[in-house]
Design an enzyme around this catalytic site. Sequence first.
Site, short mmCIF file in Angstrom:
data_model
loop_
_atom_site.label_atom_id
_atom_site.label_comp_id
_atom_site.label_asym_id
_atom_site.label_seq_id
_atom_site.Cartn_x
_atom_site.Cartn_y
_atom_site.Cartn_z
CG ASP A 139 -7.24 3.79 2.57
OD1 ASP A 139 -8.22 3.50 1.84
OD2 ASP A 139 -7.03 4.95 2.98
CE LYS B 2 -1.86 1.92 3.59
NZ LYS B 2 -2.62 2.23 4.80
#
Length: 219
Positions: A145, A127
């Site tokens: 997220d 991420k």
Amino acid sequence: MARVPPPLPFSVQEEIFRRFEAAEPEPEGELEHVNAYTLVVAVALSAQATDAGVNKATRALFAIADTPAKMLALGEAGLLEHIKSIGLFRNKAKNVIALSRILVEEHGGEVPSSRAALQALPGVGRKTANVVLQMWFGHPAQAVDTHVFRVANRTRIAPGKDVEAVERAIEDNVPVRYQRHSHHWLILHGRYTCVARKPKCPACLIHDLCPYPEKTEAA
């Protein structure tokens, strides 16, 4: 195990992102940074922390340590003093010092522009790497997220059982011309409109296109 529903039709995806673009043509992340290095550090610090909390801690930090070499000169003890208000700050400080050393020793002090090289840095997962690739290098990388995961599944823009499945679904289903900014549009939509406990459906600009079954009564 529940079956993942199909994504919205392409024509609906096109209209959703057309509206997002019309409302905010150039969406930006909310983590403050001055260069690629400070962006890496800020995103690494933001795990299990709010952007506002990270920004409050890093303003003074980045004023004195905005390169890997300066961070190493500050040292772990000095770094701890700046970020002790952030969750998991001790482990994060170790990672920031370690990744700074690797950047100096292996990359000439520069942040690499490949996902593999970024993910090899301590404290940098997929991420974080995708955020840096998208925000700094302009790649259409999709950082998933909790906000993106929630919006992607609720709206069926990009349904998936885990973050990697959602990432792939965004790449496969969101029209290519919108993929540069889709990450930020989805984050901001999830952070301020399609919130976790009580989504603000009456104020949602894609309310009429969303199949979410638990829309608020006022909508």
